[in-house]
Design an enzyme around this catalytic site. Structure first.
Site, PDB file in Angstrom:
ATOM      1  CB  SER A 232      -0.956  -0.041   1.191  1.00  0.00           C
ATOM      2  OG  SER A 232      -1.938   0.969   1.089  1.00  0.00           O
ATOM      3  CD  GLU A 358      -5.173  -3.266  -4.430  1.00  0.00           C
ATOM      4  OE1 GLU A 358      -5.438  -2.715  -3.340  1.00  0.00           O
ATOM      5  OE2 GLU A 358      -4.182  -3.998  -4.589  1.00  0.00           O
ATOM      6  CG  HIS A 468      -5.776  -1.866  -0.124  1.00  0.00           C
ATOM      7  ND1 HIS A 468      -4.824  -1.657  -1.086  1.00  0.00           N
ATOM      8  CD2 HIS A 468      -5.290  -1.294   1.003  1.00  0.00           C
ATOM      9  CE1 HIS A 468      -3.810  -0.982  -0.562  1.00  0.00           C
ATOM     10  NE2 HIS A 468      -4.074  -0.751   0.714  1.00  0.00           N
TER      11      HIS A 468
END
Length: 548
Positions: A232, A358, A468
């Protein structure tokens, strides 16, 4: 599969420290300082919370990191250091059964706000117990995520990775570092540019990597064999470290492994001026001749309260973050996409990949958007205020409101929390993660070795799909998983392939191979990185024209 383990990782550190206390405590000498660590497991030793720079307090707040003076004396290195100041998180409010799933995931990944302090620039090292200063082992340097707003090394215990590397016959040294986040680490504004103090969180990471060069030999590591790895915001950080200094690594690393993060389409640091101005006003610095100097004198609690009043990662504007890396003329000399086009990228091997869905986590704050008109209004308000009507119409075409086209992908009519939820999730996931990754790889093809992956596991999670952060489970929790072994292999050999993995071919524009991670009996396959081609190409073009 529950993610609640993330919330108790610190307890595991404490338990290991208690076990270690019963054994001979290991020591390491750095300069004239002696650091006492712990026995992390039967095969590993940990040295935790070592300062790698002076505390960024007082006049060093909102200033570049300053390396420590040479160490002298005795130090206890048995506990993870406090996190850098965290931004308060307001989680999305949902009702019904899906909310239970969402609360579990969101609270576990983003809902943990760790004990923090401005005195936070510390580094951790986990090493094989047998490693000595002559071992010259590869080094894996972890950069945590958290939307550039929160996060801590306390969330991630690298002991299992080092244990697994020993079992594979490929021992490594694991490093993790704290860095400043939110307003403390990514303050924007023209005043920040003038002072040359932008992107301080990235500068902290760079300073930590310099520390590794200077000291990792004492732990058995080889400073010429450092791989930087993140997820991330951490993966975005890895990619931006590749763009710093015109692509000159300064010898700090030789490879990059990125999970859900690539160079993001951001513009000049002045794009965030309104957040700087709000901090100045809320801290009472409006009348100061030098507002930046004034911000350095504001009491910590007052500064942090002003920071917490800014939009967080689950605010309505979602991934149009208040605090994030931007072009500052020093660390990033241009929009990252333009730097890529200019070829100012470190020529090192990389592995990069994303989760299939995501954008789902970050679209929970926009459930009030239910019509096509509201969707386009939202996009124009926060993402593309200067886009033309024709560009809006094109976006409407490549990211339609039909539920089967949205994210979670390949779930048909399911997971339609609202008529626009899956559409917004598809847009956000591609705009911030998938399209920038493909743009990055297209530009680097033929110049350096690359591998790509797509995590499609946990697809059955309601509303979120392969959300995510779901891939993190596979590298910190699942010993022997494909991702865990590939990270170790890459750190050692600059190639993720190994005898425990299926063959993973490289990614090129001619053959854009991806290792796809799947649920079920067939755990992996090789797929092609050609999905949603028209949409991602449109996003790459329009975010290059209108960066955040």
């Amino acid at each position: 599969m529950s993610l609640l383990k993330f919330g108790i990782v610190s307890l595991l550190f404490q338990a290991r420290a208690a076990v270690g206390a019963a054994l001979a405590a290991p020591t390491i000498k750095l300069d004239n300082g002696v650091f006492t660590g712990t026995v992390a497991s039967s095969n590993t030793q940990s040295f935790l919370g070592i300062p790698f720079a002076l505390p960024p307090i007082g006049n060093l707040r909102l200033n570049l990191p300053v390396p420590n003076a040479p160490y002298n004396g005795s130090f206890t290195a048995t506990a993870i250091g406090l996190a850098c100041p965290q931004q308060a998180i307001d989680l999305p409010i949902l009702t019904g059964l899906p909310s239970e799933v969402v609360d579990d995931v969101v609270n576990s990944i983003f809902g943990i706000v760790f004990p923090d302090s401005e005195d936070c620039l510390t580094i951790n090292v986990i090493k094989p117990a047998t490693a000595t200063s002559t071992s010259k082992l590869p080094v894996l340097a972890w950069i945590f995520g958290g939307g550039f707003e929160l996060g801590s090394t306390e969330m991630y215990d690298g002991t299992a990775l080092v244990e697994r590397s020993i079992a594979l016959g490929e021992p490594i040294v694991y490093v993790s570092m704290n860095y400043r986040v939110s307003a403390f680490g990514f303050m924007p504004g023209k005043e920040v540019r003038a002072a040359g103090v932008g992107n301080l969180g990235l500068q902290d990471q760079r300073e930590a990597l310099r520390w590794v060069q200077k000291y990792i030999t004492a732990f058995g590591g080889d400073p010429t064999k450092v791989t930087i790895w993140g997820e991330s915001a951490g993966a975005i950080s890895v990619s931006l470290q590749m763009l710093a200094n015109g692509g000159d690594t300064e010898g700090l690393f030789r490879g990059g492994f990125m999970q859900s993060g690539s160079p993001v389409p951001v513009g000049p640091i002045e794009n965030g001026q309104k957040y700087y101005d709000a901090m100045v006003e809320q801290t009472g610095c409006s009348g100061a001749a030098d507002t930046l100097a004034c911000l350095r004198t504001v009491p910590y609690a007052q500064f942090k309260a002003a920071q917490n009043a800014s939009p967080g990662i689950f605010a309505y504007q979602s991934l149009v973050l208040a605090w994030l890396p931007r072009e500052d003329g020093v660390f990033l000399t241009d929009n990252p996409q333009l730097l890529i086009q200019q070829g100012k990228v470190a020529n090192v091997p990389i592995v990069t990949g994303d989760c299939d869905d995501e954008g789902t986590l970050f679209s929970l704050s926009t459930v009030n958007i239910t019509t096509d008109a509201q969707f386009l209004t939202y996009i124009k308000q926060f993402w593309l205020p200067e886009a033309t009507d024709a560009q809006g119409a094109q976006l409407n075409s490549v990211y339609p409101s039909d539920l089967p086209d949205g994210s979670p992908f390949n779930t048909g009519l399911l997971n339609g929390l609202t008529p626009q939820f899956k559409r917004i999730a598809a847009f956000q996931g591609d705009a911030v993660f998938q399209a920038p990754r493909r743009f990055f790889q297209n530009a680097l093809s033929g110049k350096q070795n690359m591998w790509a992956f797509l995590n499609s596991r946990l697809k059955a999670v309601p509303l979120l799909g392969s959300f995510h952060g779901s891939d993190i489970l596979q590298v910190y929790d699942e010993v022997g998983s494909e991702l865990m072994d590939s990270v170790i292999n890459f750190a050692v050999n600059l190639n993720p392939n190994g005898h425990t993995l299926p063959n993973w071919p490289q990614w090129t524009t001619k053959t854009p191979n991806m290792l796809q991670l799947l649920d079920g009996l067939i755990a992996t396959t090789i797929t092609q990185d050609t999905y949603r081609a028209a949409g991602m190409q449109f996003l790459a073009n329009i975010t290059l024209e209108f960066p955040i």
